[in-house]
Every structure is written in structure tokens, then in C-alpha cells.
Enzyme design. Sequence first.
Site, mmCIF file in Angstrom:
data_model
loop_
_atom_site.group_PDB
_atom_site.id
_atom_site.type_symbol
_atom_site.label_atom_id
_atom_site.label_comp_id
_atom_site.label_asym_id
_atom_site.label_seq_id
_atom_site.Cartn_x
_atom_site.Cartn_y
_atom_site.Cartn_z
ATOM 1 N N HIS A 296 -15.219 -6.294 28.390
ATOM 2 C CA HIS A 296 -16.107 -7.467 28.401
ATOM 3 C C HIS A 296 -17.160 -7.403 27.285
ATOM 4 C CE1 HIS A 296 -19.557 -5.223 29.937
ATOM 5 N NE2 HIS A 296 -18.620 -4.478 30.496
ATOM 6 N N HIS B 168 -8.333 -3.980 12.944
ATOM 7 C CA HIS B 168 -7.093 -3.595 13.628
ATOM 8 C C HIS B 168 -7.449 -2.586 14.714
ATOM 9 C CE1 HIS B 168 -3.026 -1.238 13.463
ATOM 10 N NE2 HIS B 168 -3.180 -1.898 14.595
HETATM 11 O O1 JB3 Z 1 0.777 0.929 14.286
HETATM 12 C C1 JB3 Z 1 1.518 -0.002 14.494
HETATM 13 C C2 JB3 Z 1 2.050 -0.266 15.859
HETATM 14 N N1 JB3 Z 1 1.885 -0.866 13.557
HETATM 15 C C3 JB3 Z 1 1.502 -0.710 12.161
HETATM 16 C C4 JB3 Z 1 1.007 -2.027 11.605
HETATM 17 C C5 JB3 Z 1 -0.184 -2.585 12.323
HETATM 18 O O2 JB3 Z 1 0.665 -1.839 10.231
HETATM 19 C C6 JB3 Z 1 2.720 -0.227 11.366
HETATM 20 O O3 JB3 Z 1 3.199 0.987 11.879
HETATM 21 C C7 JB3 Z 1 2.336 -0.081 9.901
HETATM 22 O O4 JB3 Z 1 1.406 0.949 9.744
HETATM 23 C C8 JB3 Z 1 1.719 -1.392 9.407
HETATM 24 O O5 JB3 Z 1 2.755 -2.374 9.407
HETATM 25 P P1 JB3 Z 1 3.134 -3.137 8.066
HETATM 26 O O6 JB3 Z 1 1.933 -3.731 7.469
HETATM 27 O O7 JB3 Z 1 4.252 -4.037 8.358
HETATM 28 O O8 JB3 Z 1 3.569 -1.922 7.130
HETATM 29 P P2 JB3 Z 1 4.897 -1.732 6.332
HETATM 30 O O9 JB3 Z 1 6.110 -1.775 7.214
HETATM 31 O O10 JB3 Z 1 4.693 -0.537 5.499
HETATM 32 O O11 JB3 Z 1 4.931 -3.021 5.408
HETATM 33 C C9 JB3 Z 1 3.878 -3.264 4.515
HETATM 34 C C10 JB3 Z 1 3.908 -4.717 4.155
HETATM 35 O O12 JB3 Z 1 2.722 -5.038 3.443
HETATM 36 C C11 JB3 Z 1 5.067 -5.060 3.238
HETATM 37 O O13 JB3 Z 1 5.424 -6.388 3.531
HETATM 38 C C12 JB3 Z 1 4.430 -4.924 1.845
HETATM 39 O O14 JB3 Z 1 5.113 -5.662 0.862
HETATM 40 C C13 JB3 Z 1 3.059 -5.483 2.131
HETATM 41 N N2 JB3 Z 1 2.011 -4.954 1.247
HETATM 42 C C14 JB3 Z 1 1.545 -3.682 1.204
HETATM 43 N N3 JB3 Z 1 0.561 -3.569 0.296
HETATM 44 C C15 JB3 Z 1 1.314 -5.660 0.360
HETATM 45 C C16 JB3 Z 1 0.380 -4.787 -0.247
HETATM 46 N N4 JB3 Z 1 1.381 -6.967 0.046
HETATM 47 C C17 JB3 Z 1 0.544 -7.435 -0.915
HETATM 48 N N5 JB3 Z 1 0.620 -8.723 -1.233
HETATM 49 N N6 JB3 Z 1 -0.400 -6.636 -1.520
HETATM 50 C C18 JB3 Z 1 -0.521 -5.313 -1.225
HETATM 51 O O15 JB3 Z 1 -1.372 -4.628 -1.773
#
Ligand code: JB3
Length: 213
Positions: free
Chosen positions: A135, A144
Site C-alpha cells: 500500500h 523495474h
Molecule cells: O528478469 C526477467 C524476468 N526478465 C528480464 C527482463 C526484464 O529484462 C530478462 O531476463 C532480461 O534481463 C531483460 O529482457 P530483455 O530486455 O528482453 O533482454 P534481452 O533478451 O537481452 O533483449 C534485449 C533487447 O533490448 C533486444 O531487443 C535488444 O535489441 C534491445 N536493446 C538492448 N540494448 C536495445 C539496446 N535496443 C536499443 N534500441 N538500444 C539499446 O541500447
Amino acid sequence: MSGILIIGAGGHAKVVADILFLQGETVLGYVDDDPSSWGTVRLGLPVLGKIDDFEQHSPGGLVMGIGDNAVRRSIVMRLGERAAGMWRSAIHPRATVAASVQLGVGAVILAHAVVNPDSIIGDHVIINTGATVDHDCRIGSFCHVAPGVHLAGGTKLGEGVFVGVGASAIPGRVIGHWAIVGAGAVVINNIPDHVTAIGIPARWDDPQAKRNR
Ligand code: JB3
């Protein structure tokens, strides 16, 4: 065709897609800035191209599907007016959000998360699986709250705070802007802006003290 477009195409984007399916939404697919993802498929949905070209797909709404707080913020700022009014929330049907909670735009609340009465959640916040926000909490934009975190009543998070998996905070503590709370930490003192606090009880290096050494 109108439908929702997910920004990002990583692991978190798939979790967002799953929620949107459960909500009965039409989902067009993902946009992502990693060219190697273009044309690939996740959970049966295509990665359609780069984020800045989102209008080419005529979406009816956008949901942010990237986990990193600073990246989420930079994309929201970059899209600015072009995306204003298009951001949608994704709230899992088995999350519990009290009626009196104020939700900002683009909130993503995952399965079995609980947000209790009179809490205020900022824009583009993630309350991850099984986390509890009790609350009267205040959760700043682009925070996050990771899986299994427990924030007791009246906890305040500034903008962009990351609270790592399984951490907890006793009632009324304040965690400063863009601070990081490590996995499993127990917050019993207020935490300043921009520090990383770890352990039980959660402790951090004082950058001022370091400079004075
Ligand atoms: O902890 C949990 C349950 N979930 C996590 C979530 C909240 O965050 C998960 O385990 C990961 O740690 C994270 O998920 P996410 O963001 O989907 O991470 P990943 O699977 O590594 O994908 C990263 C995404 O962010 C991809 O689509 C990348 O292309 C994009 N990305 C990363 N850095 C970026 C950049 N996109 C842009 N435009 N610029 C960036 O600097």
C-alpha cells in the site's frame, strides 16, 4: 491492420506478447534495432524491422518490451511525440492491481504480481513476476521491480530504479533515482541516487567518500 506492436524482441518482449495474447489483443509483431532479428519469429510473431520505422506497420498501440530501464527511457524519449498517446499497458490477467492504484502509461505487470491500494506507479514501469508492491508505494517512471521482490507499505522508488530479483524493503524506505538494489538485498535504510546497494542489510559505496580518500 490495427493491432499492438511490441518494442524490442528479446526475452521480455516475449513475456509481453504472452500477456497481450491472454488479453485477447491483436499483436502485429515486434520492432527491434538489432538487424539480425529482422524477419525472425518469436512466439509465432514476426520481427518487422527497426524501431524508428514503427509507423510503417500502422499500429493501433505500442507496448515497451525491453527490460533495461535506461534503454526504455531513451527509446520513449526518442520516439517522443510520434508515439505520444499510443503507449498501452500490459497487465497479466492473474496480476492483482487494487482499484485505487494510479498506473502511469505503458505499465507492464506480470503474473502473480500484486500492487496494493493507493500506490502510484509511474510510466513504463515493470512489476515483474510475483513481485509485491504494498500500500501507498510510489514507483518512479522507468523502474523495474524484478521477480519476487517485496516492497513494504510506503516504499518510494525514484526514476529508473532497478530492484533485483528477490530483494525486499521494509516500510517507508526511499530508494533514490537510478539506484540499483542487488538481488536478495534487504533495504532497511534510505538509499541515495545512482548507487548500487547490495547485501543484508543493503549497503553501498559512498562516491563522495571515495573521492575524499
Ligand atoms: O528478469 C526477467 C524476468 N526478465 C528480464 C527482463 C526484464 O529484462 C530478462 O531476463 C532480461 O534481463 C531483460 O529482457 P530483455 O530486455 O528482453 O533482454 P534481452 O533478451 O537481452 O533483449 C534485449 C533487447 O533490448 C533486444 O531487443 C535488444 O535489441 C534491445 N536493446 C538492448 N540494448 C536495445 C539496446 N535496443 C536499443 N534500441 N538500444 C539499446 O541500447
